[in-house]
Scaffold this active site. Structure first.
Site, PDB file in Angstrom:
ATOM      1  N   GLU A 144      -4.857-103.641  61.923  1.00  0.00           N
ATOM      2  CA  GLU A 144      -5.258-102.940  63.144  1.00  0.00           C
ATOM      3  C   GLU A 144      -6.082-101.702  62.843  1.00  0.00           C
ATOM      4  O   GLU A 144      -6.732-101.140  63.712  1.00  0.00           O
ATOM      5  CB  GLU A 144      -4.016-102.533  63.950  1.00  0.00           C
ATOM      6  CG  GLU A 144      -3.202-103.698  64.448  1.00  0.00           C
ATOM      7  CD  GLU A 144      -4.026-104.638  65.319  1.00  0.00           C
ATOM      8  OE1 GLU A 144      -4.537-104.168  66.347  1.00  0.00           O
ATOM      9  OE2 GLU A 144      -4.156-105.820  64.967  1.00  0.00           O
ATOM     10  N   ARG A 182     -31.491-104.609  48.043  1.00  0.00           N
ATOM     11  CA  ARG A 182     -32.860-105.138  48.086  1.00  0.00           C
ATOM     12  C   ARG A 182     -33.902-104.032  48.223  1.00  0.00           C
ATOM     13  O   ARG A 182     -35.087-104.284  48.008  1.00  0.00           O
ATOM     14  CB  ARG A 182     -33.013-106.219  49.156  1.00  0.00           C
ATOM     15  CG  ARG A 182     -32.794-105.765  50.571  1.00  0.00           C
ATOM     16  CD  ARG A 182     -32.641-106.947  51.495  1.00  0.00           C
ATOM     17  NE  ARG A 182     -33.822-107.798  51.505  1.00  0.00           N
ATOM     18  CZ  ARG A 182     -35.001-107.453  51.990  1.00  0.00           C
ATOM     19  NH1 ARG A 182     -35.152-106.258  52.511  1.00  0.00           N
ATOM     20  NH2 ARG A 182     -36.010-108.275  51.973  1.00  0.00           N
ATOM     21  N   PRO A 197     -15.478-100.559  63.168  1.00  0.00           N
ATOM     22  CA  PRO A 197     -16.287-100.682  64.382  1.00  0.00           C
ATOM     23  C   PRO A 197     -16.486 -99.341  65.094  1.00  0.00           C
ATOM     24  O   PRO A 197     -17.275 -99.253  66.021  1.00  0.00           O
ATOM     25  CB  PRO A 197     -15.499-101.675  65.246  1.00  0.00           C
ATOM     26  CG  PRO A 197     -14.185-101.846  64.612  1.00  0.00           C
ATOM     27  CD  PRO A 197     -14.224-101.305  63.229  1.00  0.00           C
ATOM     28  N   ASP A 216     -40.992-105.833  55.785  1.00  0.00           N
ATOM     29  CA  ASP A 216     -39.913-106.480  56.524  1.00  0.00           C
ATOM     30  C   ASP A 216     -39.878-106.053  57.971  1.00  0.00           C
ATOM     31  O   ASP A 216     -40.222-104.948  58.311  1.00  0.00           O
ATOM     32  CB  ASP A 216     -38.552-106.043  55.967  1.00  0.00           C
ATOM     33  CG  ASP A 216     -38.145-106.874  54.787  1.00  0.00           C
ATOM     34  OD1 ASP A 216     -38.813-107.869  54.528  1.00  0.00           O
ATOM     35  OD2 ASP A 216     -37.164-106.492  54.143  1.00  0.00           O
TER      36      ASP A 216
HETATM   37  N1  ADE Z   1     -14.479-103.772  60.573  1.00  0.00           N
HETATM   38  C1  ADE Z   1     -14.181-104.488  61.677  1.00  0.00           C
HETATM   39  N2  ADE Z   1     -15.250-104.632  62.475  1.00  0.00           N
HETATM   40  C2  ADE Z   1     -16.282-103.989  61.853  1.00  0.00           C
HETATM   41  C3  ADE Z   1     -17.643-103.764  62.180  1.00  0.00           C
HETATM   42  N3  ADE Z   1     -18.190-104.234  63.300  1.00  0.00           N
HETATM   43  N4  ADE Z   1     -18.388-103.056  61.317  1.00  0.00           N
HETATM   44  C4  ADE Z   1     -17.846-102.545  60.194  1.00  0.00           C
HETATM   45  N5  ADE Z   1     -16.571-102.723  59.840  1.00  0.00           N
HETATM   46  C5  ADE Z   1     -15.783-103.439  60.660  1.00  0.00           C
END
Ligand code: ADE
Length: 251
Positions: free
Chosen positions: A114, A152, A87, A167
């Site tokens: 974590e 794709r 994230p 697209d």
């Molecule tokens: N791992 C945990 N959350 C994630 C996300 N939003 N994007 C990519 N990998 C992740």
């Protein structure tokens, strides 16, 4: 293209990669996808891939040694992108997908728990990608999303190459509505213009629908879209007050 994916749950990938477009792309030899179990490179007797964090706190951290060993064994001296799913990465969009699709080879490292030991981030991976501002339980689903979007785009994957270019997001506008048979479903009829046979009028109607839908749902996309002067004027008449791209197609 060749894709290598490193995970402690490689079995998660068999469903999505065994169906539809990705399955067909593999069968056609457009892409080779190899999943690897990071645990196979763990050296201690319990084959541990995680450990407690230095400094305390909750959760477990993925150990660096098995991840380095796995990636280095498979990569050799190929300088291909090694992408950590997290994230904290740059956020995926169609431009990032297109950039990835241009590579001959990609590697994805799926974090769990974590997080992963910071040395993986600093000294092994070359890129870090997030699929959105929310937290998944691991990088596996994110890797599947990226692989699907990339595959794709490979020439021959869709069988109708115009489709990828049309697209939503490829043109920075959302697509308008689509219809198929029956002509009337529960009293709801397909718009007459689509049955008129006037190709130019159909194209103009679709373009307008696409602009209207983008204005309603994602007006932020209009700022970077390629739009004619007439289209910009129309959007203004519909209440759009945001910016337009400088490089718009001014006709
Ligand atoms: N791992 C945990 N959350 C994630 C996300 N939003 N994007 C990519 N990998 C992740």
């Amino acid at each position: 293209m060749r894709i290598d994916i490193f995970s402690i749950f490689p079995e998660m990938f068999s469903g999505p990669f065994g169906a539809s477009i990705i399955k067909r792309a593999i069968e056609r030899g457009l892409v080779e996808i190899h999943t690897h179990n990071i645990r196979d490179w763990a050296t201690d007797k319990h084959q541990m891939t995680d450990d407690t964090p230095y400094g305390g706190g909750g959760g477990m951290i993925m150990k660096p040694e098995p991840i380095f060993a796995a990636v280095e064994a498979i990569r050799g001296d190929d300088p291909c992108p090694v992408i950590l799913l997290s994230p904290q990465g740059r956020v995926l969009d169609q431009q990032v997908v297109a950039e990835l699709a241009a590579h001959e080879r990609l590697m994805f490292v799926c974090g769990r728990y974590e997080g992963v030991d910071e040395r993986v981030r600093q000294h092994l991976v070359t890129d870090e990608i997030s699929i959105g501002d929310y937290v998944l339980s691991g990088g596996e689903l994110a890797a599947m999303v990226i692989v699907d979007a990339v595959v794709r785009l490979l020439p021959g994957a869709l069988g109708h190459e115009l489709a990828a270019a049309e697209d939503s997001h490829a043109t920075a506008l959302l697509e308008g509505p689509h219809y198929t048979r029956p002509l009337v479903f529960r009293g709801w009829e397909v718009p007459a213009i689509l049955r008129s046979g006037h190709h130019a009028q159909v194209a103009a109607w679709r373009r307008r629908q696409s602009l209207q839908r983008t204005l309603e749902r994602r007006p932020d996309l209009l700022a970077t879209a390629s739009l004619s002067a007439e289209e910009r004027a129309w959007l203004r008449s519909q209440g759009y007050t945001g910016p337009f791209a400088h490089d718009s197609n001014d006709t």
